[in-house]
Design a protein around this motif. Structure first.
Motif, short mmCIF file in Angstrom:
data_model
loop_
_atom_site.label_atom_id
_atom_site.label_comp_id
_atom_site.label_asym_id
_atom_site.label_seq_id
_atom_site.Cartn_x
_atom_site.Cartn_y
_atom_site.Cartn_z
N ARG A 75 -6.13 6.29 -5.04
CA ARG A 75 -6.69 5.56 -3.89
C ARG A 75 -7.97 4.80 -4.27
NH1 ARG A 75 -7.32 10.89 -2.99
NH2 ARG A 75 -9.43 11.72 -2.84
N THR B 280 -3.42 8.97 -11.28
CA THR B 280 -2.42 9.67 -10.47
C THR B 280 -2.54 11.17 -10.64
OG1 THR B 280 -0.90 7.79 -10.60
CG2 THR B 280 0.07 9.92 -10.08
N ILE C 137 0.85 3.04 -3.42
CA ILE C 137 -0.33 3.89 -3.69
C ILE C 137 -0.18 5.21 -2.94
CG2 ILE C 137 -2.83 4.12 -3.34
CD1 ILE C 137 -2.34 2.23 -5.56
N ARG C 138 0.27 5.13 -1.69
CA ARG C 138 0.46 6.37 -0.90
C ARG C 138 1.47 7.28 -1.58
NH1 ARG C 138 0.02 2.79 3.38
NH2 ARG C 138 2.26 2.75 3.78
N LEU C 139 2.53 6.69 -2.14
CA LEU C 139 3.54 7.47 -2.84
C LEU C 139 2.92 8.19 -4.04
CD1 LEU C 139 6.55 8.23 -3.38
CD2 LEU C 139 6.66 6.16 -4.79
N ARG D 115 5.53 11.71 -10.25
CA ARG D 115 4.73 10.52 -9.94
C ARG D 115 4.47 9.71 -11.20
NH1 ARG D 115 -0.16 12.99 -6.79
NH2 ARG D 115 0.69 14.99 -7.42
N PRO E 121 0.81 -1.23 0.00
CA PRO E 121 0.00 0.00 0.00
C PRO E 121 0.84 1.28 0.00
CG PRO E 121 -0.16 -1.13 2.11
CD PRO E 121 0.61 -2.02 1.20
N ALA E 122 2.10 1.17 0.38
CA ALA E 122 2.96 2.35 0.38
C ALA E 122 3.15 2.90 -1.04
CB ALA E 122 4.32 2.00 0.98
N CYS F 25 -0.03 9.13 -4.35
CA CYS F 25 -1.02 10.11 -3.89
C CYS F 25 -0.38 11.27 -3.13
CB CYS F 25 -2.04 9.42 -2.97
SG CYS F 25 -3.10 8.24 -3.81
N THR F 26 0.94 11.27 -2.99
CA THR F 26 1.63 12.29 -2.23
C THR F 26 1.59 13.62 -2.96
OG1 THR F 26 3.13 10.61 -1.36
CG2 THR F 26 3.83 12.91 -1.14
#
Length: 179
Positions: free
Chosen positions: A86, A80, A43-45, A56, A40-41, A47-48
């Protein structure tokens, strides 16, 4: 499923259908969905907000160019850029639902106390296919709380022939009994 996931998943399916690549895209979506679930990290990246959109998208290019269909890579970039990564899993679910509908597939979850053997799975799949007239994608979920028997969940329906369900019915009957 979210509205964003539904809209974008439908759009991806419409493009894949038009281009005749629904199978390949479905398989790759499923693989990515599993990978993103395990990491999941990533996806978080994506979404940063502090990371520029171009960077991205470059991460997506570096990670997936040549290993996924170009339409799928562009789809990931769009999600993205819009800040919707997400919702990727919801997009996959919407795509799969349309794919299943068009290919006559029903996804069935069989909940049992112990794992079904291959022979039991094959027999159940065959029986359900003959009853529904559709292809069956069977998944077995283990839940010791059912005690025995089987519960089938599919197409918004539940067929419950588990020991725990029968015990609940007996309990309810006894509670209504006047002595």
């Amino acid at each position: 499923m979210t509205e964003v996931g539904s809209i974008y998943g439908q759009s991806m399916y419409a493009l894949a259908l038009e281009e005749g690549v629904t199978d390949a895209v479905r398989q790759q979506l499923h693989t990515l969905q599993q990978a993103f679930h395990q990491e999941p990290a990533f996806i978080r990246l994506l979404c940063t907000p502090s990371l520029p959109k171009a960077e991205r998208c470059k991460i997506l290019d570096d990670s997936f160019r040549g290993s996924v269909h170009p339409y799928l890579l562009n789809f990931l970039k769009i999600l993205t850029e819009k800040g919707y990564m997400r919702y990727f899993s919801d997009c996959c679910d919407a795509y799969t639902a349309l794919y299943d509908r068009d290919n006559g597939i029903i996804r069935v979850t069989a909940v049992t106390a112990v794992a079904l053997s291959q022979a039991q799975s094959d027999k159940l799949t065959g029986k359900l296919a003959s009853v529904t007239g559709k292809k069956i994608a069977l998944r077995n979920r283990i839940d010791p709380a059912v005690l025995g028997g089987i519960r089938l969940d599919y197409d918004g329906q539940r067929l419950d022939d588990t020991v725990s369900h029968r015990l609940d019915a007996v309990r309810e009957l006894l509670n209504k009994t006047v002595l």
